[in-house]
Motif scaffolding. Structure first.
Motif, PDB file in Angstrom:
ATOM      1  N   ALA A 118       0.827  -1.209   0.000  1.00  0.00           N
ATOM      2  CA  ALA A 118       0.000   0.000   0.000  1.00  0.00           C
ATOM      3  C   ALA A 118       0.865   1.264   0.000  1.00  0.00           C
ATOM      4  CB  ALA A 118      -0.938  -0.003   1.207  1.00  0.00           C
ATOM      5  N   ALA A 119       2.007   1.209   0.677  1.00  0.00           N
ATOM      6  CA  ALA A 119       2.918   2.356   0.683  1.00  0.00           C
ATOM      7  C   ALA A 119       3.422   2.649  -0.728  1.00  0.00           C
ATOM      8  CB  ALA A 119       4.082   2.092   1.629  1.00  0.00           C
ATOM      9  N   MET A 120       3.825   1.600  -1.452  1.00  0.00           N
ATOM     10  CA  MET A 120       4.301   1.794  -2.822  1.00  0.00           C
ATOM     11  C   MET A 120       3.164   2.228  -3.743  1.00  0.00           C
ATOM     12  SD  MET A 120       7.533   1.384  -2.861  1.00  0.00           S
ATOM     13  CE  MET A 120       7.863   1.180  -4.619  1.00  0.00           C
ATOM     14  N   TRP A 121       2.004   1.641  -3.571  1.00  0.00           N
ATOM     15  CA  TRP A 121       0.836   2.001  -4.385  1.00  0.00           C
ATOM     16  C   TRP A 121       0.494   3.481  -4.210  1.00  0.00           C
ATOM     17  CZ3 TRP A 121      -4.033   3.961  -3.685  1.00  0.00           C
ATOM     18  CH2 TRP A 121      -4.981   3.731  -4.699  1.00  0.00           C
ATOM     19  N   SER A 122       0.500   3.942  -2.965  1.00  0.00           N
ATOM     20  CA  SER A 122       0.151   5.337  -2.688  1.00  0.00           C
ATOM     21  C   SER A 122       1.212   6.294  -3.215  1.00  0.00           C
ATOM     22  CB  SER A 122      -0.024   5.532  -1.178  1.00  0.00           C
ATOM     23  OG  SER A 122      -1.058   4.709  -0.671  1.00  0.00           O
ATOM     24  N   ALA A 123       2.491   5.941  -3.011  1.00  0.00           N
ATOM     25  CA  ALA A 123       3.558   6.805  -3.505  1.00  0.00           C
ATOM     26  C   ALA A 123       3.549   6.869  -5.024  1.00  0.00           C
ATOM     27  CB  ALA A 123       4.909   6.303  -3.005  1.00  0.00           C
ATOM     28  N   ASP A 124       3.206   5.776  -5.673  1.00  0.00           N
ATOM     29  CA  ASP A 124       3.139   5.746  -7.127  1.00  0.00           C
ATOM     30  C   ASP A 124       2.087   6.716  -7.659  1.00  0.00           C
ATOM     31  OD1 ASP A 124       4.125   4.441  -9.565  1.00  0.00           O
ATOM     32  OD2 ASP A 124       2.092   3.635  -9.728  1.00  0.00           O
ATOM     33  N   ARG A 125       1.094   7.023  -6.817  1.00  0.00           N
ATOM     34  CA  ARG A 125       0.013   7.922  -7.205  1.00  0.00           C
ATOM     35  C   ARG A 125       0.132   9.286  -6.523  1.00  0.00           C
ATOM     36  NH1 ARG A 125      -1.097   2.991  -8.162  1.00  0.00           N
ATOM     37  NH2 ARG A 125      -2.737   2.334  -9.605  1.00  0.00           N
ATOM     38  N   ARG A 126       1.272   9.573  -5.947  1.00  0.00           N
ATOM     39  CA  ARG A 126       1.550  10.854  -5.297  1.00  0.00           C
ATOM     40  C   ARG A 126       0.637  11.139  -4.114  1.00  0.00           C
ATOM     41  NH1 ARG A 126       2.047  14.767 -10.642  1.00  0.00           N
ATOM     42  NH2 ARG A 126       3.751  13.665 -11.689  1.00  0.00           N
ATOM     43  N   ARG A 127       0.160  10.101  -3.468  1.00  0.00           N
ATOM     44  CA  ARG A 127      -0.666  10.267  -2.275  1.00  0.00           C
ATOM     45  C   ARG A 127       0.251  10.129  -1.066  1.00  0.00           C
ATOM     46  NH1 ARG A 127      -5.799   6.470  -4.253  1.00  0.00           N
ATOM     47  NH2 ARG A 127      -6.216   7.649  -6.164  1.00  0.00           N
ATOM     48  N   TRP A 128       0.960  11.195  -0.755  1.00  0.00           N
ATOM     49  CA  TRP A 128       2.062  11.100   0.186  1.00  0.00           C
ATOM     50  C   TRP A 128       1.609  10.908   1.619  1.00  0.00           C
ATOM     51  CZ3 TRP A 128       5.661   9.801  -2.759  1.00  0.00           C
ATOM     52  CH2 TRP A 128       5.814  10.371  -4.028  1.00  0.00           C
ATOM     53  N   GLY A 129       0.504  11.492   2.000  1.00  0.00           N
ATOM     54  CA  GLY A 129      -0.001  11.262   3.348  1.00  0.00           C
ATOM     55  C   GLY A 129      -0.387   9.808   3.561  1.00  0.00           C
ATOM     56  N   ALA A 178       9.644  16.692  -4.634  1.00  0.00           N
ATOM     57  CA  ALA A 178       9.753  16.866  -3.180  1.00  0.00           C
ATOM     58  C   ALA A 178       9.338  18.264  -2.724  1.00  0.00           C
ATOM     59  CB  ALA A 178      11.176  16.561  -2.708  1.00  0.00           C
ATOM     60  N   ALA A 179       8.128  18.664  -3.090  1.00  0.00           N
ATOM     61  CA  ALA A 179       7.606  19.934  -2.588  1.00  0.00           C
ATOM     62  C   ALA A 179       7.477  19.872  -1.070  1.00  0.00           C
ATOM     63  CB  ALA A 179       6.247  20.223  -3.219  1.00  0.00           C
ATOM     64  N   ARG A 180       7.680  21.025  -0.423  1.00  0.00           N
ATOM     65  CA  ARG A 180       7.639  21.054   1.038  1.00  0.00           C
ATOM     66  C   ARG A 180       6.305  20.534   1.570  1.00  0.00           C
ATOM     67  NH1 ARG A 180       9.308  26.568   3.856  1.00  0.00           N
ATOM     68  NH2 ARG A 180      11.204  25.983   2.700  1.00  0.00           N
ATOM     69  N   ARG A 181       5.227  20.854   0.872  1.00  0.00           N
ATOM     70  CA  ARG A 181       3.912  20.383   1.306  1.00  0.00           C
ATOM     71  C   ARG A 181       3.833  18.857   1.272  1.00  0.00           C
ATOM     72  NH1 ARG A 181      -0.720  22.155  -2.650  1.00  0.00           N
ATOM     73  NH2 ARG A 181       0.616  20.843  -3.969  1.00  0.00           N
ATOM     74  N   ASP A 182       4.409  18.249   0.234  1.00  0.00           N
ATOM     75  CA  ASP A 182       4.368  16.789   0.112  1.00  0.00           C
ATOM     76  C   ASP A 182       5.241  16.122   1.169  1.00  0.00           C
ATOM     77  OD1 ASP A 182       2.670  16.990  -2.061  1.00  0.00           O
ATOM     78  OD2 ASP A 182       4.317  17.047  -3.513  1.00  0.00           O
TER      79      ASP A 182
END
Length: 503
Positions: free
Chosen positions: A175-186, A218-222
């Motif tokens: 799930a961590a990789m899946w979310s990062a792949d979709r830019r869902r950083w939280g 790597a935006a500060r918000r992300d």
């Protein structure tokens, strides 16, 4: 596998294993197409997940980790507090899962946990399908999901079939990789935190997640979202238990356990054997992946980082238990799908056939293999039940905490194995076993527990191992002053308390 022709080598020599598509669109485009894809694929994956987990139903439990978790859950249900009166070198997520299952379904069976373990493997496969499909198309998605489930039992059955820490960690890492792949950083940070809270080494997936974040700018918000998603659950877990105890038992209190000194050849031999077993299970993937590595430019760096960080996690602690290798399987399945999608189609068919044959071997192994240690623990439990009442406390001095659960008797101590008190944990049989290698502060607490509530029965199940009472002075004195041997069961010695003295 057959050797590639020169033409096929030339056809892939200048190819690159693709990374994620730059356009972050939903899988497959239209909703109807997506629904049809999953409607056809999910029943197949569910059937495979159930089939591969079928051996888990054969025995009440598969390894001491399941027994430890079951006893912990019972202690929590009777007022125990995690990291104070209920202790282990593991994070709290899986003990809480066991406790919740026992609260809903009773503590007489691990069947609900076995069902949850099958669901965890299915969820991991689904996430891998989605990852592969988004990168390389429908066929690669199917290949990744099927290959993962086929190799998911490719270890000794005690390691692959147990409903223990690693199997519940795997969907969190995927799930961590899946979310990062979709830019869902939280969400990615939360998934990394859940992986860590299932088992510490699950946090290794943070490395490829951070690389993906850096590659995307790597935006500060992300960065803040990732940090908040990661830190929130870990902080909550620490506050829900006890912060000092949480840090000690999950991070700082395992120095002797993680040391490489002691039984080096024994431990290295175990590591090599388990690596060979995993390689046999992944025989259908090894050829395509190594062939593409030799003749094609490699890409998808995050997948290699995922595999590399997982390898580092397996090496961490220098114990090399088979169930540690489960962490390698999701990235291996994705890399296999990546390699196969740039090779001729017949290679995919061949890889699935070979993986299916290997899976059948491991399935038969799980269904037919005897469990002599479980049988031994069950006979000890019968002896204890016959000699004690339901309210009596007992002490099993050994490495099989499942005996408490099988006997339905409360443990006399929070230390459920001799390993925590002697550092025998990890299968060490060399010089670093003894009282001085115990968890810091364990022996004063242990002696006080036995002084306040002396167990009605002590079972010495050391059977000649380095933690035998004759090599542990404090335990030897306790037995000499307050107990006398009354029976032997398959090498284990049963002691009963004598009323003339308090240990």
């Amino acid at each position: 596998m057959l050797a590639p022709t020169s033409a096929s080598l030339r056809s892939v020599r200048n190819l690159r294993v693709p990374g994620p598509r730059r356009e972050h669109v939903a899988d497959g485009g239209g909703g109807g197409v997506r629904a049809a894809y999953w409607t056809r694929l999910l029943p197949l994956l569910a059937a495979l997940a159930c089939l591969t987990r079928l051996p888990s139903l054969r025995w009440p439990l598969w390894n001491p980790d399941e027994g430890y978790l079951a006893v912990q859950a019972q202690m929590l249900a009777h007022g125990g507090e995690l990291y104070t009166t209920v202790v282990d070198r593991k994070p709290p997520l899986v003990p809480w899962l066991y406790a919740g299952s026992f609260a809903l379904f009773g503590d007489g069976s691990l069947l609900p946990l076995k069902v949850l373990a099958a669901a965890a493997q299915l969820l991991t496969a689904v996430l891998l399908v989605s990852l592969a499909r988004r990168r390389w198309g429908d066929g690669a998605g199917r290949t990744a999901g099927v290959l993962y489930l086929l190799i998911s039992i490719g270890l000794h059955p005690e390691d692959a079939q147990a409903a223990a820490f690693e199997v519940f960690m795997l969907p969190c890492t995927a799930a961590a990789m899946w979310s990062a792949d979709r830019r869902r950083w939280g969400t990615a940070g939360t998934a990394v935190a859940c992986a860590f809270l299932a088992k510490q080494t699950g946090g290794a997936v943070l490395l490829p997640v951070v690389w993906l974040l850096w590659r995307e700018g790597a935006a500060r918000r992300d960065v803040g979202r990732l940090a908040a998603g990661l830190g929130g659950p870990v902080l909550a877990a620490a506050l829900l238990t006890t912060p000092a105890g949480f840090v000690f038992w999950t991070v700082t209190g395992s120095g002797a356990y993680a040391s490489f000194t002691g039984s080096e050849l024994h431990v290295l031999g175990r590591g090599l054997v388990n690596a060979a077993v995993l390689a046999a299970a992944c025989a259908g993937l090894v050829g395509p992946v190594s062939r593409v590595l030799r003749v094609a430019r490699t890409g998808a760096v995050e997948l290699w980082l995922w595999l590399g960080s997982s390898v580092a996690a397996v090496l961490l602690g220098f114990h090399f238990f088979g169930h540690y290798y489960l962490q390698l399987m999701p990235p291996l399945a994705l890399l296999g799908a990546a390699a196969l999608q740039i090779l001729p189609r017949e290679r995919t068919v061949r890889a699935i056939v070979v993986s299916g044959c290997a899976c059948a071997v491991f399935l038969a192994w799980g269904l037919l293999a005897p469990r002599p240690e479980l049988a031994h623990a069950a006979r000890l439990a019968e002896t204890v039940r016959a000699r004690t009442g339901p309210d009596d406390r007992v002490l099993f001095w050994g490495m099989h905490p499942e005996a408490y659960w099988l006997a339905d008797r409360a443990p006399a101590s929070r230390f459920l194995t001799a390993g925590l008190l002697t550092n025998y944990s990890g299968g060490r049989n060399g010089p670093q076993v003894g009282e001085k290698y115990a968890v810091d502060g364990a022996w004063p607490v242990f002696r006080e527990e036995l002084r306040r509530h002396p167990p009605a029965l002590v079972v010495d199940d050391s059977r000649g191992k380095p933690f035998a009472p004759e090599r542990v002075p404090s335990l030897r004195r306790i037995l000499a002053v307050g107990y006398e041997p009354v029976a032997r069961t398959e090498g284990a010695v049963v002691y009963v308390r004598v009323p003339r003295a308090v240990p």
